[in-house]
Design a protein around this motif. Structure first.
Motif, PDB file in Angstrom:
ATOM      1  N   CYS A  59       0.838  -1.203   0.000  1.00 50.68           N
ATOM      2  CA  CYS A  59       0.000   0.000   0.000  1.00 50.68           C
ATOM      3  C   CYS A  59       0.864   1.241   0.000  1.00 50.68           C
ATOM      4  O   CYS A  59       0.533   2.226  -0.655  1.00 50.68           O
ATOM      5  CB  CYS A  59      -0.923  -0.005   1.210  1.00 50.68           C
ATOM      6  SG  CYS A  59      -2.198  -1.253   1.094  1.00 50.68           S
ATOM      7  N   VAL A  68      -0.985   4.500  -0.840  1.00 48.41           N
ATOM      8  CA  VAL A  68      -2.231   4.372  -0.105  1.00 48.41           C
ATOM      9  C   VAL A  68      -1.888   4.279   1.373  1.00 48.41           C
ATOM     10  O   VAL A  68      -1.011   3.514   1.768  1.00 48.41           O
ATOM     11  CB  VAL A  68      -3.006   3.119  -0.561  1.00 48.41           C
ATOM     12  CG1 VAL A  68      -4.258   2.945   0.273  1.00 48.41           C
ATOM     13  CG2 VAL A  68      -3.323   3.214  -2.017  1.00 48.41           C
ATOM     14  N   MET A  84     -11.417   6.641   7.640  1.00 50.62           N
ATOM     15  CA  MET A  84     -11.212   7.398   6.400  1.00 50.62           C
ATOM     16  C   MET A  84     -10.069   6.779   5.573  1.00 50.62           C
ATOM     17  O   MET A  84     -10.148   6.685   4.355  1.00 50.62           O
ATOM     18  CB  MET A  84     -10.874   8.854   6.719  1.00 50.62           C
ATOM     19  CG  MET A  84     -12.007   9.623   7.341  1.00 50.62           C
ATOM     20  SD  MET A  84     -13.181  10.139   6.134  1.00 50.62           S
ATOM     21  CE  MET A  84     -12.330  11.494   5.419  1.00 50.62           C
ATOM     22  N   ALA A  85      -9.023   6.371   6.275  1.00 45.13           N
ATOM     23  CA  ALA A  85      -7.889   5.763   5.581  1.00 45.13           C
ATOM     24  C   ALA A  85      -8.309   4.446   4.954  1.00 45.13           C
ATOM     25  O   ALA A  85      -7.923   4.116   3.829  1.00 45.13           O
ATOM     26  CB  ALA A  85      -6.737   5.554   6.550  1.00 45.13           C
ATOM     27  N   ALA A 118     -11.337   3.617   3.976  1.00 41.94           N
ATOM     28  CA  ALA A 118     -12.216   3.946   2.849  1.00 41.94           C
ATOM     29  C   ALA A 118     -11.393   4.383   1.648  1.00 41.94           C
ATOM     30  O   ALA A 118     -11.667   4.011   0.501  1.00 41.94           O
ATOM     31  CB  ALA A 118     -13.217   5.015   3.252  1.00 41.94           C
ATOM     32  N   GLY A 119     -10.373   5.187   1.891  1.00 41.77           N
ATOM     33  CA  GLY A 119      -9.504   5.627   0.803  1.00 41.77           C
ATOM     34  C   GLY A 119      -8.775   4.461   0.168  1.00 41.77           C
ATOM     35  O   GLY A 119      -8.621   4.380  -1.051  1.00 41.77           O
ATOM     36  N   GLN A 120      -8.337   3.539   1.024  1.00 38.28           N
ATOM     37  CA  GLN A 120      -7.651   2.349   0.523  1.00 38.28           C
ATOM     38  C   GLN A 120      -8.610   1.513  -0.323  1.00 38.28           C
ATOM     39  O   GLN A 120      -8.250   1.017  -1.385  1.00 38.28           O
ATOM     40  CB  GLN A 120      -7.099   1.529   1.679  1.00 38.28           C
ATOM     41  CG  GLN A 120      -6.353   0.293   1.214  1.00 38.28           C
ATOM     42  CD  GLN A 120      -5.901  -0.569   2.376  1.00 38.28           C
ATOM     43  OE1 GLN A 120      -6.297  -0.345   3.515  1.00 38.28           O
ATOM     44  NE2 GLN A 120      -5.068  -1.542   2.091  1.00 38.28           N
ATOM     45  N   SER A 121      -9.838   1.347   0.138  1.00 42.18           N
ATOM     46  CA  SER A 121     -10.840   0.584  -0.612  1.00 42.18           C
ATOM     47  C   SER A 121     -11.109   1.224  -1.964  1.00 42.18           C
ATOM     48  O   SER A 121     -11.205   0.532  -2.985  1.00 42.18           O
ATOM     49  CB  SER A 121     -12.139   0.484   0.189  1.00 42.18           C
ATOM     50  OG  SER A 121     -11.947  -0.259   1.361  1.00 42.18           O
ATOM     51  N   GLN A 122     -11.233   2.544  -1.997  1.00 40.90           N
ATOM     52  CA  GLN A 122     -11.472   3.252  -3.259  1.00 40.90           C
ATOM     53  C   GLN A 122     -10.313   3.048  -4.233  1.00 40.90           C
ATOM     54  O   GLN A 122     -10.525   2.825  -5.419  1.00 40.90           O
ATOM     55  CB  GLN A 122     -11.686   4.759  -3.003  1.00 40.90           C
ATOM     56  CG  GLN A 122     -12.994   5.090  -2.339  1.00 40.90           C
ATOM     57  CD  GLN A 122     -14.174   4.694  -3.217  1.00 40.90           C
ATOM     58  OE1 GLN A 122     -14.151   4.846  -4.425  1.00 40.90           O
ATOM     59  NE2 GLN A 122     -15.213   4.160  -2.578  1.00 40.90           N
ATOM     60  N   GLU A 123      -9.110   3.107  -3.688  1.00 45.72           N
ATOM     61  CA  GLU A 123      -7.940   2.922  -4.534  1.00 45.72           C
ATOM     62  C   GLU A 123      -7.900   1.503  -5.094  1.00 45.72           C
ATOM     63  O   GLU A 123      -7.618   1.279  -6.269  1.00 45.72           O
ATOM     64  CB  GLU A 123      -6.664   3.220  -3.729  1.00 45.72           C
ATOM     65  CG  GLU A 123      -5.393   3.178  -4.540  1.00 45.72           C
ATOM     66  CD  GLU A 123      -5.342   4.222  -5.660  1.00 45.72           C
ATOM     67  OE1 GLU A 123      -4.743   3.921  -6.694  1.00 45.72           O
ATOM     68  OE2 GLU A 123      -5.909   5.318  -5.504  1.00 45.72           O
ATOM     69  N   LYS A 139     -10.421   1.178  -7.841  1.00 52.89           N
ATOM     70  CA  LYS A 139      -9.910   1.801  -9.071  1.00 52.89           C
ATOM     71  C   LYS A 139      -8.922   0.881  -9.781  1.00 52.89           C
ATOM     72  O   LYS A 139      -8.944   0.743 -11.000  1.00 52.89           O
ATOM     73  CB  LYS A 139      -9.231   3.140  -8.751  1.00 52.89           C
ATOM     74  CG  LYS A 139     -10.182   4.252  -8.436  1.00 52.89           C
ATOM     75  CD  LYS A 139      -9.411   5.536  -8.161  1.00 52.89           C
ATOM     76  CE  LYS A 139     -10.330   6.650  -7.710  1.00 52.89           C
ATOM     77  NZ  LYS A 139      -9.590   7.872  -7.383  1.00 52.89           N
TER      78      LYS A 139
END
Length: 153
Positions: free
Chosen positions: A8, A13, A30-31, A33-38, A41
């Motif tokens: 990561c 990430v 939040m971190a 969620a950001g990791q999941s979004q990445e 993608k």
């Protein structure tokens, strides 16, 4: 977990596991969620690349099939032309032979054969017929004598 945190970090990430323990729970969420979004993608990008690879493979397959079909049609066309030329050559040579001339030749050979037989056997036949005509028996057979004595003749 340490392997995933290294992966990561290499893609930039921030994982909830890599945050210092003093970080708040909402920051950790939040971190994550950001990791999941990445990751989503990355999955979407990988799917898009896979679809492109599949589409390219299909196009290549269709092109190869078309090329093989074209080659087969060319080979078939060449084969047909060769067979047609061969047929025309054979039928042309047979058409050039006149059946009437062939029949005339066979008839002439038969006539010549009959004439040879005639020439060979003519003298014997004439001699045989003359011999039979001139060799008339002068005696009467027993049947002829009996018929004469009984007055039947």
């Amino acid at each position: 977990s340490s392997a995933s945190s290294c992966a990561c970090r290499s893609i930039g990430v921030v994982s909830a596991d890599t945050l210092p323990p003093t970080t708040s729970r909402s920051a950790r969420a939040m971190a994550a969620a950001g990791q999941s979004q990445e990751l989503i993608k990355q999955l979407l990008q990988a799917e898009k690349e896979a679809e492109e690879i599949i589409a390219t493979a299909k196009r290549n397959r269709l092109a190869k099939l078309k090329q093989a079909k074209d080659r087969a049609e060319d080979d078939l066309k060449t084969f047909r032309e060769e067979q047609e030329k061969k047929f025309q050559k054979e039928s042309g040579s047979k058409a050039a032979i006149d059946p009437a001339a062939e029949l005339k030749g066979a008839t002439q050979r038969e006539i010549d054969s009959v004439k040879r037989d005639y020439d060979v056997n003519k003298d014997k036949t004439v001699s045989y017929i003359i011999g039979r005509v001139l060799d008339v028996p002068t005696d009467l057979s027993d049947t002829q004598k009996q018929a004469l004595s009984s007055g039947a003749v």
